[in-house]
Motif scaffolding. Structure first.
Motif, PDB file in Angstrom:
ATOM      1  N   THR A  72     -74.735  42.401  62.126  1.00 40.41           N
ATOM      2  CA  THR A  72     -73.308  42.292  62.412  1.00 40.41           C
ATOM      3  C   THR A  72     -72.513  42.362  61.114  1.00 40.41           C
ATOM      4  O   THR A  72     -72.616  41.464  60.268  1.00 40.41           O
ATOM      5  CB  THR A  72     -72.985  40.966  63.128  1.00 40.41           C
ATOM      6  OG1 THR A  72     -73.753  40.868  64.316  1.00 40.41           O
ATOM      7  CG2 THR A  72     -71.498  40.886  63.457  1.00 40.41           C
ATOM      8  N   PRO A  73     -71.734  43.416  60.917  1.00 39.40           N
ATOM      9  CA  PRO A  73     -70.970  43.525  59.672  1.00 39.40           C
ATOM     10  C   PRO A  73     -69.807  42.538  59.633  1.00 39.40           C
ATOM     11  O   PRO A  73     -69.258  42.173  60.678  1.00 39.40           O
ATOM     12  CB  PRO A  73     -70.462  44.971  59.706  1.00 39.40           C
ATOM     13  CG  PRO A  73     -70.378  45.309  61.153  1.00 39.40           C
ATOM     14  CD  PRO A  73     -71.521  44.573  61.811  1.00 39.40           C
ATOM     15  N   ILE A  74     -69.461  42.099  58.430  1.00 42.94           N
ATOM     16  CA  ILE A  74     -68.266  41.264  58.316  1.00 42.94           C
ATOM     17  C   ILE A  74     -67.040  42.164  58.376  1.00 42.94           C
ATOM     18  O   ILE A  74     -67.128  43.375  58.194  1.00 42.94           O
ATOM     19  CB  ILE A  74     -68.255  40.437  57.017  1.00 42.94           C
ATOM     20  CG1 ILE A  74     -68.146  41.341  55.782  1.00 42.94           C
ATOM     21  CG2 ILE A  74     -69.451  39.512  56.941  1.00 42.94           C
ATOM     22  CD1 ILE A  74     -67.757  40.592  54.504  1.00 42.94           C
ATOM     23  N   GLY A  75     -65.891  41.561  58.674  1.00 39.75           N
ATOM     24  CA  GLY A  75     -64.651  42.326  58.754  1.00 39.75           C
ATOM     25  C   GLY A  75     -63.461  41.386  58.729  1.00 39.75           C
ATOM     26  O   GLY A  75     -63.608  40.184  58.478  1.00 39.75           O
ATOM     27  N   PRO A  76     -62.283  41.893  59.001  1.00 39.02           N
ATOM     28  CA  PRO A  76     -61.073  41.063  58.969  1.00 39.02           C
ATOM     29  C   PRO A  76     -61.130  39.851  59.897  1.00 39.02           C
ATOM     30  O   PRO A  76     -60.461  38.848  59.643  1.00 39.02           O
ATOM     31  CB  PRO A  76     -59.970  42.037  59.398  1.00 39.02           C
ATOM     32  CG  PRO A  76     -60.506  43.386  59.084  1.00 39.02           C
ATOM     33  CD  PRO A  76     -61.984  43.299  59.308  1.00 39.02           C
ATOM     34  N   GLU A  77     -61.922  39.937  60.953  1.00 39.10           N
ATOM     35  CA  GLU A  77     -61.988  38.840  61.920  1.00 39.10           C
ATOM     36  C   GLU A  77     -63.029  37.777  61.541  1.00 39.10           C
ATOM     37  O   GLU A  77     -63.097  36.721  62.184  1.00 39.10           O
ATOM     38  CB  GLU A  77     -62.321  39.392  63.309  1.00 39.10           C
ATOM     39  CG  GLU A  77     -61.319  40.411  63.827  1.00 39.10           C
ATOM     40  CD  GLU A  77     -59.925  39.829  63.953  1.00 39.10           C
ATOM     41  OE1 GLU A  77     -59.807  38.721  64.501  1.00 39.10           O
ATOM     42  OE2 GLU A  77     -58.966  40.469  63.491  1.00 39.10           O
ATOM     43  N   THR A  78     -63.839  38.032  60.526  1.00 40.37           N
ATOM     44  CA  THR A  78     -64.900  37.094  60.156  1.00 40.37           C
ATOM     45  C   THR A  78     -64.311  35.771  59.673  1.00 40.37           C
ATOM     46  O   THR A  78     -63.393  35.751  58.852  1.00 40.37           O
ATOM     47  CB  THR A  78     -65.807  37.691  59.067  1.00 40.37           C
ATOM     48  OG1 THR A  78     -66.366  38.915  59.553  1.00 40.37           O
ATOM     49  CG2 THR A  78     -66.926  36.725  58.708  1.00 40.37           C
ATOM     50  N   ILE A  79     -64.860  34.687  60.178  1.00 39.43           N
ATOM     51  CA  ILE A  79     -64.407  33.341  59.816  1.00 39.43           C
ATOM     52  C   ILE A  79     -65.376  32.741  58.807  1.00 39.43           C
ATOM     53  O   ILE A  79     -66.594  32.741  59.011  1.00 39.43           O
ATOM     54  CB  ILE A  79     -64.290  32.454  61.067  1.00 39.43           C
ATOM     55  CG1 ILE A  79     -63.194  33.014  62.000  1.00 39.43           C
ATOM     56  CG2 ILE A  79     -63.980  31.008  60.696  1.00 39.43           C
ATOM     57  CD1 ILE A  79     -63.103  32.306  63.339  1.00 39.43           C
ATOM     58  N   PHE A  80     -64.812  32.222  57.708  1.00 38.80           N
ATOM     59  CA  PHE A  80     -65.580  31.640  56.612  1.00 38.80           C
ATOM     60  C   PHE A  80     -65.272  30.148  56.475  1.00 38.80           C
ATOM     61  O   PHE A  80     -64.148  29.713  56.740  1.00 38.80           O
ATOM     62  CB  PHE A  80     -65.229  32.315  55.277  1.00 38.80           C
ATOM     63  CG  PHE A  80     -65.499  33.783  55.208  1.00 38.80           C
ATOM     64  CD1 PHE A  80     -66.671  34.265  54.640  1.00 38.80           C
ATOM     65  CD2 PHE A  80     -64.568  34.710  55.690  1.00 38.80           C
ATOM     66  CE1 PHE A  80     -66.919  35.634  54.558  1.00 38.80           C
ATOM     67  CE2 PHE A  80     -64.805  36.073  55.613  1.00 38.80           C
ATOM     68  CZ  PHE A  80     -65.987  36.536  55.045  1.00 38.80           C
ATOM     69  N   ARG A  81     -66.257  29.393  56.008  1.00 39.74           N
ATOM     70  CA  ARG A  81     -66.020  28.003  55.628  1.00 39.74           C
ATOM     71  C   ARG A  81     -65.365  28.057  54.250  1.00 39.74           C
ATOM     72  O   ARG A  81     -65.981  28.487  53.281  1.00 39.74           O
ATOM     73  CB  ARG A  81     -67.343  27.231  55.544  1.00 39.74           C
ATOM     74  CG  ARG A  81     -68.117  27.200  56.863  1.00 39.74           C
ATOM     75  CD  ARG A  81     -69.611  27.039  56.616  1.00 39.74           C
ATOM     76  NE  ARG A  81     -70.399  27.227  57.836  1.00 39.74           N
ATOM     77  CZ  ARG A  81     -70.717  28.432  58.338  1.00 39.74           C
ATOM     78  NH1 ARG A  81     -70.346  29.547  57.732  1.00 39.74           N
ATOM     79  NH2 ARG A  81     -71.426  28.514  59.452  1.00 39.74           N
TER      80      ARG A  81
END
Length: 411
Positions: free
Chosen positions: A64-73
C-alpha cells in the motif's frame, strides 16, 4: 484539504531540478537501502506548494503506497499545537506567562528538587523559585521524560509509570507534581512533560478537554480534519505502521501496526497527551504551519494575532541562551547550537552556529517517529517531512532535508 496542485517552483523562486532532488535523495539513501519504509515531503514558499512527494509504503515490504491521505503519528509535533492553544487563552487574558503553575494546579506549590540519592532513597530541596507557566512552554520547568535513561529523576518517572494510559492529562500532571524536579525552574533546559502540564492548564482554564478545544478552536476552523488523538473507524485504514530501531543492535521492529492492527490509535484515549498524542497528515499540518506563517490567519479563520505569533517565535530562554548553553537533556528534536526555544518550538538565533543555511527566527520542531517541520518567515518557506521510525535521532534526516531545500532557492 488541498486547494490546488503544486505550483511551478520557478514562480516562487525555487529551482525545479534542485527541488526534485530532495525526495530523490531520501529515496536513494533511505528507502532503497531499506532504512525507511517511506518518506513524505512537502515544501511551500509564499504560501504556494512547490513540492509534494510521497514515496514508499505504509509498511516495510508492504504493497500500500503512502499518499496525501496517509495518517502519521506526529508525536511531539503536538507540542506547538498545545502551546498555541495556551496562547489563545493568553490573548483572552485567562492566563499569564509569569503566573505560578500552582495557580492552576495547586499540587505544584509543594514541588521539590532532587538533591541526592537514588530513585529508591533520595533527598530533596526547595526550588529557588516557583515554576512559572513560561517554564512549561520552554522546557525550563525542571520536569523531564522517563525515556531519557539519564538520571535518577527519569528513573523515578519510569518507576511511577508517568504517562500510563489509564489516567487523564490532569491526573498525570498532579502525579508529576509529587515527584522531584531535575533542577530549579529556569536553571536548565530539559526536554520533558512540560507541554503535557501546559495542556492540563488549557483544560482547566477553558473548561474543555484538550481534544474538544483543539477541534472547536484550532483544527476544526483550519480544516485539519484528519488531526486528532485517535483515528475513527472510517479512517483507520489510512494509518501507517510505526517502527523502532534498537540503539545497540540496529534491529528494526514494528512498534505499532498499520490500520486496524494499531493497538494505540483505534479508539479515543483517556490520556490526551498534549506533548505527543496527535496523529495527522502532511496536508493537515501544512495548514497549521501556513496559518502561523500568515500571522495567525488562514482562509476565514483567525486563530491568533500576528503579534502573538511574532512573540511566540522569539527566543524565550533566560538571558538569550541556546538549548546547547543550558541543556542538560541528552535528547532534542533539533540541532542545539545556534538554537533557542520559543513558545512551543525551537527558534534559530545564530545561523552560523547551526552549521547549515537558514534564517534567524526560523521556528521548528519534530516528533519521535521522525516527523519534522520548519517555518522560515524570512524566506516564507515551510518544510514538512514525515515517516515513522523511532527514535528521530536515528539518522540525520532533518538537517539533510533543510540543506537540500535551501539549496533550491534561486531568488
Amino acid at each position: 484539504m488541498f486547494e490546488h496542485d503544486p505550483t511551478d517552483p520557478h514562480e516562487v523562486g525555487l529551482n525545479a531540478d534542485r527541488l526534485a532532488a530532495v525526495p530523490a535523495f531520501f529515496a536513494e539513501n533511505y528507502l532503497d537501502t531499506g532504512k525507511l519504509p517511506c518518506m513524505a515531503t512537502l515544501i511551500s514558499r509564499n504560501g504556494e506548494i512547490a513540492l509534494e512527494d510521497y514515496r514508499g509504503t505504509t509498511e516495510f515490504s508492504g504493497s500500500t503506497p503512502i499518499g496525501p491521505e496517509t495518517i502519521f503519528r506526529i508525536y511531539s509535533m503536538t507540542k506547538p499545537i498545545t502551546s498555541l492553544a495556551a496562547m489563545m487563552l493568553f490573548e483572552e487574558g485567562k492566563l499569564r506567562l509569569d503566573h505560578d503553575v500552582a495557580r492552576y494546579i495547586p499540587e505544584f506549590a509543594d514541588v521539590e528538587v532532587f538533591d541526592s540519592g537514588s530513585r529508591e532513597d533520595y533527598k530533596t530541596r526547595k526550588p529557588d523559585r516557583p515554576m512559572k507557566v513560561l517554564d512549561l512552554f520552554t522546557h525550563t520547568s525542571g520536569l523531564t521524560y522517563g525515556f531519557m535513561m539519564q538520571s535518577e529523576v527519569d528513573a523515578l518517572y519510569r518507576k511511577e509509570k508517568i504517562g500510563r494510559p489509564d489516567e487523564t492529562l490532569q491526573e498525570m500532571a498532579k502525579r508529576l507534581a509529587k515527584l522531584p524536579l531535575e533542577c530549579s525552574p529556569g536553571d536548565e533546559w530539559w526536554y520533558s512533560h512540560s507541554t503535557d502540564v501546559l495542556g492540563a492548564i488549557v483544560e482547566i482554564v477553558s473548561g474543555m478537554e484538550l481534544d474538544q478545544f483543539f477541534r472547536e478552536r484550532i483544527t476544526g476552523p483550519l480544516g485539519m480534519d484528519d488531526t486528532d488523538f485517535w483515528v475513527p473507524e472510517d479512517k483507520i485504514d489510512r494509518l501507517m505502521a510505526c517502527y523502532e530501531r534498537h540503539p545497540i543492535t540496529g534491529e528494526v521492529t514494528q512498534s505499532d501496526g498499520a490500520g486496524r492492527a494499531s493497538k494505540a490509535y483505534s479508539k479515543r484515549p483517556k490520556l490526551l497527551n498534549g506533548g505527543g498524542g496527535l496523529v495527522s497528515t502532511v496536508r493537515d499540518y501544512h495548514r497549521f504551519c501556513l496559518m502561523l506563517l500568515r500571522g495567525g490567519t488562514l482562509d476565514d479563520a483567525r486563530i491568533i494575532s500576528p503579534k502573538t505569533w511574532e512573540f511566540m517565535r522569539q527566543n524565550h530562554l533566560p538571558g538569550g541562551q541556546t538549548i546547547r548553553d543550558m541543556g542538560r537533556s541528552l535528547f532534542s528534536e533539533v540541532i542545539t547550537g545556534g538554537t533557542g526555544f520559543g513558545l512551543g518550538g525551537s527558534v534559530v538565533t545564530d545561523v552560523v552556529d547551526t552549521q547549515q543555511p537558514g534564517s534567524e527566527g526560523t521556528f521548528s520542531w519534530g516528533g519521535l517517529a521522525s516527523t519534522f517541520f520548519w517555518i522560515d518567515p524570512e524566506e516564507e518557506i515551510i518544510g514538512i517531512q514525515m515517516t515513522q521510525l523511532m527514535p528521530s535521532s536515528t539518522y540525520p534526516m532533518r538537517p539533510q532535508f533543510q540543506q537540500l531545500a535551501y539549496s533550491a532557492i534561486d531568488w
